[in-house]
Write a protein that holds these residues in place. Sequence first.
Motif, PDB file in Angstrom:
ATOM      1  N   ASP A  65       4.027   4.001 -11.829  1.00 58.45           N
ATOM      2  CA  ASP A  65       5.423   4.044 -11.377  1.00 58.45           C
ATOM      3  C   ASP A  65       5.856   2.628 -11.005  1.00 58.45           C
ATOM      4  O   ASP A  65       5.314   2.028 -10.077  1.00 58.45           O
ATOM      5  CB  ASP A  65       5.567   4.978 -10.173  1.00 58.45           C
ATOM      6  CG  ASP A  65       7.012   5.355  -9.902  1.00 58.45           C
ATOM      7  OD1 ASP A  65       7.886   4.462  -9.935  1.00 58.45           O
ATOM      8  OD2 ASP A  65       7.274   6.548  -9.643  1.00 58.45           O
ATOM      9  N   SER A  66       6.852   2.112 -11.708  1.00 51.22           N
ATOM     10  CA  SER A  66       7.299   0.729 -11.510  1.00 51.22           C
ATOM     11  C   SER A  66       7.987   0.522 -10.161  1.00 51.22           C
ATOM     12  O   SER A  66       8.218  -0.618  -9.754  1.00 51.22           O
ATOM     13  CB  SER A  66       8.259   0.324 -12.633  1.00 51.22           C
ATOM     14  OG  SER A  66       9.406   1.165 -12.633  1.00 51.22           O
ATOM     15  N   ARG A  67       8.308   1.597  -9.459  1.00 51.94           N
ATOM     16  CA  ARG A  67       8.942   1.454  -8.142  1.00 51.94           C
ATOM     17  C   ARG A  67       7.940   1.052  -7.067  1.00 51.94           C
ATOM     18  O   ARG A  67       8.338   0.701  -5.964  1.00 51.94           O
ATOM     19  CB  ARG A  67       9.622   2.768  -7.748  1.00 51.94           C
ATOM     20  CG  ARG A  67      10.801   3.157  -8.622  1.00 51.94           C
ATOM     21  CD  ARG A  67      11.326   4.525  -8.216  1.00 51.94           C
ATOM     22  NE  ARG A  67      10.310   5.565  -8.434  1.00 51.94           N
ATOM     23  CZ  ARG A  67      10.408   6.816  -7.974  1.00 51.94           C
ATOM     24  NH1 ARG A  67      11.466   7.166  -7.250  1.00 51.94           N
ATOM     25  NH2 ARG A  67       9.456   7.702  -8.236  1.00 51.94           N
ATOM     26  N   MET A  68       6.657   1.095  -7.380  1.00 47.58           N
ATOM     27  CA  MET A  68       5.625   0.738  -6.403  1.00 47.58           C
ATOM     28  C   MET A  68       4.970  -0.574  -6.778  1.00 47.58           C
ATOM     29  O   MET A  68       4.696  -0.846  -7.944  1.00 47.58           O
ATOM     30  CB  MET A  68       4.557   1.836  -6.341  1.00 47.58           C
ATOM     31  CG  MET A  68       3.374   1.481  -5.466  1.00 47.58           C
ATOM     32  SD  MET A  68       2.094   2.757  -5.478  1.00 47.58           S
ATOM     33  CE  MET A  68       0.745   1.890  -4.645  1.00 47.58           C
ATOM     34  N   ALA A  97      -3.812   0.436  -7.338  1.00 43.20           N
ATOM     35  CA  ALA A  97      -3.496  -0.191  -8.622  1.00 43.20           C
ATOM     36  C   ALA A  97      -3.131   0.854  -9.662  1.00 43.20           C
ATOM     37  O   ALA A  97      -2.182   0.668 -10.443  1.00 43.20           O
ATOM     38  CB  ALA A  97      -4.685  -1.024  -9.098  1.00 43.20           C
ATOM     39  N   GLU A  98      -3.854   1.950  -9.670  1.00 37.89           N
ATOM     40  CA  GLU A  98      -3.563   3.016 -10.640  1.00 37.89           C
ATOM     41  C   GLU A  98      -2.209   3.649 -10.361  1.00 37.89           C
ATOM     42  O   GLU A  98      -1.425   3.906 -11.290  1.00 37.89           O
ATOM     43  CB  GLU A  98      -4.661   4.080 -10.566  1.00 37.89           C
ATOM     44  CG  GLU A  98      -4.467   5.219 -11.561  1.00 37.89           C
ATOM     45  CD  GLU A  98      -5.593   6.236 -11.488  1.00 37.89           C
ATOM     46  OE1 GLU A  98      -5.476   7.283 -12.150  1.00 37.89           O
ATOM     47  OE2 GLU A  98      -6.588   5.991 -10.768  1.00 37.89           O
ATOM     48  N   LEU A 131       8.618   1.157  -3.144  1.00 38.40           N
ATOM     49  CA  LEU A 131       7.511   1.261  -2.204  1.00 38.40           C
ATOM     50  C   LEU A 131       6.670  -0.003  -2.286  1.00 38.40           C
ATOM     51  O   LEU A 131       6.192  -0.365  -3.363  1.00 38.40           O
ATOM     52  CB  LEU A 131       6.638   2.484  -2.531  1.00 38.40           C
ATOM     53  CG  LEU A 131       5.313   2.602  -1.769  1.00 38.40           C
ATOM     54  CD1 LEU A 131       5.553   2.724  -0.275  1.00 38.40           C
ATOM     55  CD2 LEU A 131       4.521   3.803  -2.287  1.00 38.40           C
ATOM     56  N   VAL A 132       6.506  -0.682  -1.145  1.00 39.15           N
ATOM     57  CA  VAL A 132       5.689  -1.885  -1.072  1.00 39.15           C
ATOM     58  C   VAL A 132       4.488  -1.579  -0.184  1.00 39.15           C
ATOM     59  O   VAL A 132       4.650  -1.246   0.996  1.00 39.15           O
ATOM     60  CB  VAL A 132       6.474  -3.079  -0.498  1.00 39.15           C
ATOM     61  CG1 VAL A 132       5.621  -4.341  -0.542  1.00 39.15           C
ATOM     62  CG2 VAL A 132       7.786  -3.285  -1.262  1.00 39.15           C
TER      63      VAL A 132
END
Length: 337
Positions: free
Chosen positions: A75-78, A69-70, A53-54
């Motif tokens: 989740d590293s996918r975002m 930011a939180e 997710l970008v």
Amino acid sequence: MSIQPEQQPGAAGPDAAEYPGVSVVMTVLNEERHLASAVRAVLDQDYPGELELVVALGPSTDATDAIAAELAAQDSRMRTVPNPEGATPVGLNRAIKDAKYDIIVRVDGHAVLPRDYVRTAVEVLQETGADNVGGIMHAEGTTPFEKAVACATNSWLGVGGARFHVGGEAGPAETVYLGSFRRSALERVGGFDEGMRRAQDWELNYRLRRSGGTVWFTPRMRVSYRPRSTVKALAKQYFRTGQWRREVVRRHSETVSVRYLAPPLALVGMVGGTIAGVAGFWPGFVIPGGYLVGVLVGSAIVGRKLPWKSKLMLPIVCATMHTSWGAGFIFSPRNLK
């Protein structure tokens, strides 16, 4: 490219190993109320393949950036990219440029995806060979006014008969809600037009179709949408929508149609008829009177299942949508920003 019949819900899709990586892109501006639920709906997808997710961050004045930011830290996918201009098409292009994968799924910061949305998007892209697939924008309200707006938005009375509003059979369409794209198709037409601050999805889909691609509607993809909560906010939304739809006509004159000319022509007729009636030409009242009767009767038909407070508000909501859209179309400056 030939289009094969879309599989029905429950039909077998590609094997898990065949699901390509997907980049979900989102632009946000002052979305502190809805961002967390929108992001969780993306990251909780039941998609078997790789997913990221970008989020393009506009210049928000609320807690949107801190919430983003939180969520990214959890989740590293975002991840996020800056969008200091705050314009939706600019943010989308920046998120797409930063995305890793060849399937691009667009999501709004106030939309909540069903868990199978991304999986369905990829399956339909593969089944049909389309450049873009999308489904239904299903408005859902909580207050009496929002429920009236949702009813109008989901019906022919409020917004016409476009399938992404009212549903229908799967197949090629002029446009769809949000959209799930092949990166190659976006690159072929140059991405979103950054001068189109609104209606950029319709305009992009027009260029995709003009370039020989297919935009595909499927009722299997259904997204909850939160409608405006006040008459003022609703009027502003539809006024701006009308302005930008006029801009699409300026850029692509061949797209003009009776459906899009109906609101401005009706508004001119009602204003002109009222003025004529007040001036003593009583037949002039036929046009505004006929419109009033039509809205009241139509509201009674499409709003029959609404709570009584929402039923009373529905004619006001429909009239606000129609007249604001029409006024926006008429009073759309050539240097629209």
